[in-house]
Enzyme design. Structure first.
Site, PDB file in Angstrom:
ATOM      1  N   LYS A  64      16.925 -17.590 -25.417  1.00 49.76           N
ATOM      2  CA  LYS A  64      17.080 -17.099 -24.110  1.00 49.76           C
ATOM      3  C   LYS A  64      17.918 -16.253 -23.930  1.00 49.76           C
ATOM      4  CE  LYS A  64      17.283 -21.537 -22.517  1.00 49.76           C
ATOM      5  NZ  LYS A  64      17.078 -22.167 -23.885  1.00 49.76           N
ATOM      6  N   THR A  65      19.406 -16.404 -24.324  1.00 50.97           N
ATOM      7  CA  THR A  65      20.592 -15.485 -24.249  1.00 50.97           C
ATOM      8  C   THR A  65      20.101 -14.114 -24.926  1.00 50.97           C
ATOM      9  OG1 THR A  65      21.657 -17.527 -24.214  1.00 50.97           O
ATOM     10  CG2 THR A  65      22.728 -15.275 -24.523  1.00 50.97           C
ATOM     11  N   ARG A 217      18.554 -21.369 -33.435  1.00 50.91           N
ATOM     12  CA  ARG A 217      20.156 -21.603 -33.538  1.00 50.91           C
ATOM     13  C   ARG A 217      20.604 -22.710 -34.588  1.00 50.91           C
ATOM     14  NH1 ARG A 217      22.256 -22.954 -28.459  1.00 50.91           N
ATOM     15  NH2 ARG A 217      22.490 -20.663 -28.207  1.00 50.91           N
TER      16      ARG A 217
END
Ligand code: ADP
Length: 334
Positions: A64-65, A217
């Site tokens: 998202k980031t 991640r």
């Protein structure tokens, strides 16, 4: 700390930033969201307008980031970053909004955790590019309208359903990020290994991909731990065997479940007989925040079919019992 713990230390954050894709072309997987988002941005650009507000939803670590940063870069606009928990007073938000320039992209992570008054101020800002700044207190208080230049809000949330309807409705586009397929994670691991100059063989990166909980991640984090292991206990090359031994050391099992995931399953099966058990009770049993269990552990357990969310509470499926090496009890509702 667990190797899949998503609150990394500053060093880890720096590596993570270095591995972040910088343009839409570098983003792996998420074809649908990527295509939808590209269309929204292309259209805004061709009209010479600020892009519509964008909401990105999905579990932590899915990008998202990264996408928010790419939106800003594709719109050639500066990105301002903040988060819901950081905005405790409406005044905090007013200060941020009034400092924006036309076309800026404002990224609000964990937007569902913003305070109610800030949320209401945001409605107005999103729709009318205006905030009402309240001066004074009590009966003498007056609201002074303040115009703000058109900007693009990019909100991120672990679940779109956590947002109040009026806020959700003010986003022109919502992108739902899904857990990644192993093949995409494999490409992500290969790309990161290239950037980190880590030697790998295909079976090695595939093994890491399979154990990454569908999450980039985590894939990147596991790659770094496997690299450490390869350097210290092997010849530096990430092979399947090296990956397996390293991940065993870091308590990541063949399915990618980490300590928290297994603690949740363990409590559910051994302490609560497979459920149904309420979320809060389950969270207390594993010594975690309710939110962590719900937003970090559960989505992946649900996706792998080990846990079901029912109106009466959380229930273990036969796959959960089997995963723990236990017999499925006769009382199981499945
Ligand atoms: P979120 O904001 O959803 O928690 P991030 O955008 O911070 O997730 O992504 C976490 C890390 O995963 C980033 O450092 C990035 O390197 C990597 N990543 C996420 N999505 C992708 C992707 N689609 N392709 C390659 N790397 C990705």
């Amino acid at each position: 700390d667990s190797v899949t713990d998503l609150d990394a230390d500053p060093d880890e954050r720096a590596v993570e930033a270095a591995l972040r894709p910088r343009s839409m072309d570098e983003v792996i997987g998420q074809e649908r969201v990527r295509e939808q988002l590209s269309l929204v941005l292309d259209a805004a650009r061709s009209r010479g307008r600020t892009a519509d507000h964008v909401l990105l939803s999905g579990p932590p670590g899915l990008g998202k980031t990264t996408l928010a940063m790419i939106i800003a870069s594709e719109m050639s606009a500066p990105l301002r970053l903040t988060s819901g928990p950081a905005i405790t007073h409406a005044g905090d938000l007013a200060a941020i909004l009034s400092g924006l320039n036309e076309g800026d992209v404002l990224f609000v992570d964990e937007i569902h955790r913003m305070s109610r008054p800030a949320e209401e101020m945001l409605y107005l800002a999103m729709e009318d590019f205006r905030v009402d700044v309240v001066i004074g207190k009590g009966p003498g208080a007056t609201a002074i309208p303040l115009e703000i230049p058109p900007f693009t809000l990019v909100g991120a949330t672990t679940r779109a359903g956590l947002l109040p309807g009026p806020l959700r409705d003010r986003f022109g586009f919502t992108g739902h990020l899904e857990f990644y397929a192993a093949a995409d994670l494999d490409l992500i691991v290969q790309r990161s290994a290239g950037l980190l100059e880590v030697g790998t063989v295909p079976e090695g990166t595939a093994e890491i991909a399979l154990r990454s909980r569908g999450t980039p991640r985590i894939a990147n984090r596991l790659l770094r731990r496997v690299r450490d292991y390869a350097q210290v206990r092997a010849d530096g090359i990430v092979t399947r065997d090296v990956a397996r031994r390293a991940l065993e050391l870091f308590e990541v099992d063949e399915t990618g479940l980490d300590r928290l995931d297994r603690a949740v399953l363990d409590a559910l099966c051994r302490r609560f007989g497979g459920g149904p058990v309420g979320l809060s009770t389950l969270a207390v049993a594993v010594g975690e925040e309710r939110e962590t269990v719900e937003e970090v552990a559960e989505p992946f357990l649900v996706r792998t079919g080990m846990l079901a969310r029912t109106p009466r509470g959380r229930v273990a499926t036969p796959a959960a019992w089997t995963h723990l090496g236990l017999a499925v009890p006769a009382s199981s509702p499945f």
